[in-house]
Design a protein around this motif. Structure first.
Motif, short mmCIF file in Angstrom:
data_model
loop_
_atom_site.label_atom_id
_atom_site.label_comp_id
_atom_site.label_asym_id
_atom_site.label_seq_id
_atom_site.Cartn_x
_atom_site.Cartn_y
_atom_site.Cartn_z
N LEU A 1 0.84 -1.19 0.00
CA LEU A 1 0.00 0.00 0.00
C LEU A 1 0.88 1.24 0.00
CD1 LEU A 1 -2.83 1.27 0.21
CD2 LEU A 1 -2.59 1.15 2.70
N SER A 2 0.74 2.05 -1.05
CA SER A 2 1.60 3.23 -1.20
C SER A 2 1.32 4.23 -0.09
CB SER A 2 1.37 3.88 -2.56
OG SER A 2 2.12 5.09 -2.67
N MET A 3 2.39 4.80 0.46
CA MET A 3 2.29 5.84 1.48
C MET A 3 2.54 7.22 0.88
SD MET A 3 1.61 3.80 3.88
CE MET A 3 1.56 4.95 5.24
N GLY A 4 2.70 7.28 -0.47
CA GLY A 4 2.93 8.56 -1.14
C GLY A 4 4.38 8.97 -1.09
N ASN A 5 4.70 10.05 -1.83
CA ASN A 5 6.06 10.58 -1.84
C ASN A 5 6.40 11.19 -0.49
OD1 ASN A 5 6.32 9.80 -4.49
ND2 ASN A 5 5.92 11.83 -5.33
N CYS A 6 7.67 11.16 -0.17
CA CYS A 6 8.11 11.76 1.10
C CYS A 6 8.99 12.96 0.81
CB CYS A 6 8.85 10.74 1.95
SG CYS A 6 10.41 10.19 1.24
N ASN A 7 9.06 13.86 1.76
CA ASN A 7 9.90 15.04 1.62
C ASN A 7 11.33 14.66 1.97
OD1 ASN A 7 7.74 16.74 0.94
ND2 ASN A 7 7.20 16.99 3.11
N SER A 8 12.08 14.35 0.95
CA SER A 8 13.45 13.88 1.17
C SER A 8 14.42 15.05 1.20
CB SER A 8 13.85 12.89 0.07
OG SER A 8 13.65 13.46 -1.21
N SER A 9 15.57 14.83 1.82
CA SER A 9 16.64 15.82 1.87
C SER A 9 17.74 15.41 0.91
CB SER A 9 17.19 15.93 3.30
OG SER A 9 17.69 14.68 3.74
N PHE A 10 18.41 16.39 0.30
CA PHE A 10 19.39 16.12 -0.73
C PHE A 10 20.73 16.75 -0.38
CE2 PHE A 10 15.23 16.22 -2.71
CZ PHE A 10 15.22 15.04 -3.44
N ILE A 11 21.79 16.04 -0.77
CA ILE A 11 23.15 16.57 -0.67
C ILE A 11 23.83 16.33 -2.01
CG2 ILE A 11 25.38 16.41 0.48
CD1 ILE A 11 23.97 15.42 2.96
N ALA A 12 24.34 17.41 -2.63
CA ALA A 12 25.03 17.28 -3.92
C ALA A 12 26.44 16.76 -3.69
CB ALA A 12 25.06 18.62 -4.64
N GLN A 13 26.84 15.79 -4.53
CA GLN A 13 28.20 15.25 -4.49
C GLN A 13 28.70 15.24 -5.93
OE1 GLN A 13 28.52 11.33 -2.87
NE2 GLN A 13 30.71 11.50 -2.48
N GLY A 14 29.38 16.32 -6.31
CA GLY A 14 29.74 16.48 -7.71
C GLY A 14 28.48 16.76 -8.52
N ASN A 15 28.28 15.98 -9.58
CA ASN A 15 27.08 16.12 -10.39
C ASN A 15 25.95 15.21 -9.92
OD1 ASN A 15 28.20 18.02 -12.16
ND2 ASN A 15 29.20 16.42 -13.35
N LEU A 16 26.20 14.45 -8.86
CA LEU A 16 25.21 13.48 -8.37
C LEU A 16 24.58 13.96 -7.08
CD1 LEU A 16 27.23 10.21 -9.09
CD2 LEU A 16 25.61 11.41 -10.58
N PHE A 17 23.49 13.28 -6.69
CA PHE A 17 22.76 13.64 -5.48
C PHE A 17 22.62 12.41 -4.57
CE2 PHE A 17 21.42 16.80 -8.54
CZ PHE A 17 21.45 17.98 -7.80
#
Length: 419
Positions: free
Chosen positions: A245-261
Motif C-alpha cells: 500500500l503506497s504511502m505517497g512521496n516523502c519530503n526527502s533531503s538532498f546533498i550534492a556530491q559532484g554532479n550526483l545527489f
C-alpha cells in the motif's frame, strides 16, 4: 539542303552535374530531334567515343554507349565504368553541325567512420564527450549526431588533408540522463545514404537501501525507518509502501556530491502487525523504480518479558552449575592429596591391628615388657621402597597357656611399607 537540316538540330545533355564514388559507374544522356550524323564524347577534352549513323565506332573497356532512341527522340547513353579520380571534371557531347553541351563530373571517396571508445557506462548526471572520426573521405564530409533517433544537427568538424583525401573529427558533449543510442553520421554528395557509427550509452543507477535491515519490535511501539539513495541524477523521487500500500512521496533531503545527489527519506509508524516495508526511488530515465525491502516482525509484550526472564534464569543456572562443578573438582583433588600424605606410623599401626585381628585367640602372645628398642634402624630406599630393619636379638620370655618360653632365636620384625 543538308546544311539547312543541320542547323535545325536541337541537342540536350543530362545530367549537367553528377557526383559518383570512385570505382562506381557514371552515365550521361545526349539526345537530338533528328538522327545525328556524327556524335562525339569527350572527358576533360580527351576524345573517348565516336558515334555515327551506323553505330559506335570505338567502344573501350571503360567507355561505352548504347542507343536509347524512341520515336521523335534520338538518344545515346554514354557510360564510364569504373570511374577513376582523373575522370573528374568536364564531360561533353557534341553533334556534328550543332553546339557542344558540357556536364560536370565529381568523383568522390567514401572513407570510414567511428565513434572513439565504443559503448559507455556512466552515472546519471555526469557530463561526457563523444568523438567521431571520419578517415579517408573526398571531398570534406558533412558530419552530424543523433541521440535516440533525434537529430542534433550538423557539428563543426575539423578536417586535415592527407593527399587527395580528408580526415575529419567531430565531438558531442552531453549530460547523462538515461540509456541512449548515440549515432554519428558522415555524408558526401555521391552517397545515396549516409554512413554512420552507433554506440550505446548505459546509465549506471544509484543505490537504495533501508538502513538497519529487518526489525523485530513490540506491538504499539512507534518506530522510524530511514531510506538512503546514493549517487543519483537528477534528484530522485522517493516514496514508501507498507504491505504493497503506497504511502505517497516523502519530503526527502538532498546533498550534492559532484554532479550526483545523495538523498534521505524517513518514515514513522506505529507497530501493529507483521509487515513488509519498501522504499522506492525513481528518475525519469528509469523504466521501473528501484526499491529496497525490509520486514517488520511484531512480538507481544508478555512474550517478550517471558523471553527475557527465561534468558536470565538460564544464564544464572549455568553459572551456578559451573561453580559447583569447579568446587567439586577442587574438593576431590584436595582430599586425594591429604589421603596420600598418611605417615609411616599410621601404616604400621594399621598393619599391626590387622595382624592382631587375624591371629587366633589361643596363640596370641602377651606384651613383652622386657622389650628394648633397637639402638638404630636401618633404612633403605630401593626403587621407591622403604625398608626398616632392627638388629637387636634380645627377647624376653613369653607365656602361652600359662607356660613360659624363652627363644633367643626370635627376632623382632617390622612391616615393610610401600610408598
Amino acid at each position: 539542303m543538308p546544311n539547312f537540316s543541320v542547323c535545325l538540330l536541337e541537342v540536350q545533355l543530362e545530367p549537367l552535374s553528377a557526383a559518383v564514388l570512385r570505382g562506381s559507374k557514371a552515365s550521361f544522356n545526349c539526345s537530338t530531334t533528328l538522327p545525328p550524323v556524327v556524335m562525339t564524347w569527350r572527358v576533360n577534352g580527351r576524345l573517348e567515343l565516336i558515334i555515327q549513323e551506323t553505330g559506335v565506332l570505338n567502344n573501350t573497356e571503360r567507355f561505352s554507349a548504347r542507343n536509347l532512341t524512341t520515336p521523335g527522340n534520338y538518344k545515346w547513353e554514354f557510360t564510364i565504368s569504373p570511374v577513376q579520380r582523373d575522370d573528374a571534371g568536364e564531360v561533353s557531347c557534341q553533334v556534328f553541325g550543332g553546339t557542344t553541351n558540357i556536364a560536370t563530373l565529381s568523383v568522390q571517396e567514401r572513407g570510414s567512420v567511428e565513434i572513439i571508445g565504443g559503448n559507455h557506462t556512466e552515472k546519471a548526471g555526469v557530463q561526457i564527450e563523444f568523438e567521431c572520426r571520419a578517415i579517408g573521405w573526398f571531398p570534406k564530409p558533412n558530419m552530424s549526431w543523433s541521440i535516440n533517433g533525434l537529430s542534433m544537427g550538423n557539428c563543426n568538424s575539423s578536417s586535415i588533408a592527407q593527399g587527395n583525401l580528408f580526415n575529419s573529427n567531430c565531438s558531442l558533449k552531453l549530460t547523462v540522463v538515461k540509456n541512449s543510442s548515440v549515432q554519428c553520421f558522415v555524408s558526401v554528395p555521391a552517397l545515396n545514404s549516409m554512413e554512420s557509427s552507433t554506440i550505446f550509452l548505459t546509465v549506471e543507477r544509484g543505490s537504495v537501501e533501508i538502513i538497519g535491515g529487518n526489525r523485530t519490535e513490540t506491538k504499539g511501539v512507534q518506530i522510524e525507518f530511514e531510506c538512503r539513495a546514493i549517487g543519483w541524477f537528477p534528484k530522485p523521487n522517493m516514496s514508501w509502501s507498507i504491505n504493497g500500500l503506497s504511502m505517497g512521496n516523502c519530503n526527502s533531503s538532498f546533498i550534492a556530491q559532484g554532479n550526483l545527489f545523495n538523498s534521505n527519506c524517513s518514515l514513522k509508524l506505529t507497530v501493529v502487525k507483521n509487515s513488509s516495508v519498501q522504499c522506492f526511488v525513481s528518475v525519469p530515465a528509469l523504466n521501473s523504480m528501484e526499491s529496497s525491502t525490509v520486514f517488520l516482525t511484531v512480538v507481544q509484550e508478555s512474550i517478550r518479558d517471558q523471553t527475557i526472564l527465561i534468558a536470565v534464569t538460564v544464564s544464572f543456572s549455568a553459572a551456578a552449575l559451573l561453580f559447583l562443578l569447579i568446587f567439586g573438582i577442587c574438593f576431590c583433588c584436595k582430599r586425594r592429596k591429604r589421603k596420600n600424605k598418611s605417615t609411616y606410623k599410621e601404616e604400621v599401626r594399621r598393619a599391626q591391628l590387622e595382624s592382631h585381628n587375624r591371629m587366633p585367640a589361643n596363640v596370641r602372645g602377651r606384651d613383652n615388657h622386657g622389650h628394648i628398642t633397637d639402638e638404630r634402624d636401618d633404612v633403605r630406599d630401593t626403587d621407591g621402597e622403604i625398608w626398616h630393619t632392627n638388629t637387636n636379638k634380645q627377647q624376653m620370655p613369653y607365656e602361652i597357656n600359662n607356660s613360659i618360653y624363652m627363644n633367643y632365636d626370635l627376632r623382632k620384625h617390622r612391616h615393610a611399607t610401600m610408598v
